[in-house]
Design a protein around this motif. Sequence first.
Motif, short mmCIF file in Angstrom:
data_model
loop_
_atom_site.label_atom_id
_atom_site.label_comp_id
_atom_site.label_asym_id
_atom_site.label_seq_id
_atom_site.Cartn_x
_atom_site.Cartn_y
_atom_site.Cartn_z
N LYS A 1 41.19 28.62 37.08
CA LYS A 1 40.31 27.90 37.99
C LYS A 1 39.42 28.88 38.74
N ALA A 2 38.23 28.42 39.12
CA ALA A 2 37.32 29.29 39.86
C ALA A 2 37.92 29.63 41.22
N PHE A 3 37.80 30.88 41.60
CA PHE A 3 38.21 31.30 42.95
C PHE A 3 37.35 32.47 43.38
N ASN A 4 37.47 32.78 44.67
CA ASN A 4 36.65 33.85 45.22
C ASN A 4 37.54 34.97 45.76
N PRO A 5 37.65 36.05 45.00
CA PRO A 5 38.60 37.11 45.33
C PRO A 5 38.29 37.85 46.63
N CYS A 6 37.09 37.64 47.20
CA CYS A 6 36.81 38.28 48.49
C CYS A 6 37.67 37.68 49.59
N SER A 7 38.25 36.52 49.32
CA SER A 7 38.98 35.81 50.37
C SER A 7 40.47 35.70 50.09
#
Length: 158
Positions: A55-61
């Motif tokens: 699934k799409a995620f944002n690794p900066c967070s």
Amino acid sequence: MPQHTFILNGSTTTVDVDDDVRLLWVIRDVIGLKGPKYGCGINVCKACTSHFNGKAFNPCSVRVADIEPTDEITTIEGLADTVDGDLHPMQEAWLEYDVAQCGYCQPGQIMAAVAKVKAAQAEGREITDADLDEIRNVCRCGTYTRIRQAIKAGARAM
Ligand code: FES
Ligand code: FES
């Protein structure tokens, strides 16, 4: 320093980093994969979009300590390895529609597109304009029209 293990682009990877370091900096600065871009660092611009267990995620967070050894992370560098062929169909569509301008947001856009198409396919349906409206990845160059055309073309080949 504590060790953290996860699966990155199909390979088990272990890093020696403080618990609180965000995964984006682990991927970019410790491991050296520069595909996921740093834009905002606060889960807004989506330039760093990658996949977390598909699934799409944002690794900066995401703190590196919050990743389990069995978690699978895919960056744009590993996307083509998830299919047969040299490139993923979404990457092929991106080339066909000549989407990129400066290119900065484009790895995140492609990863968001693939995740969105897969989510629709998992529900047994085709991607809709409403699905595309939900993609929040910012493109400062304004390539949104070509992005939408490419996603529809890429989805047909997925
Ligand atoms: S850098 Fe991750 S969302 Fe902006
Ligand atoms: S192509 Fe430049 S920010 Fe999207």
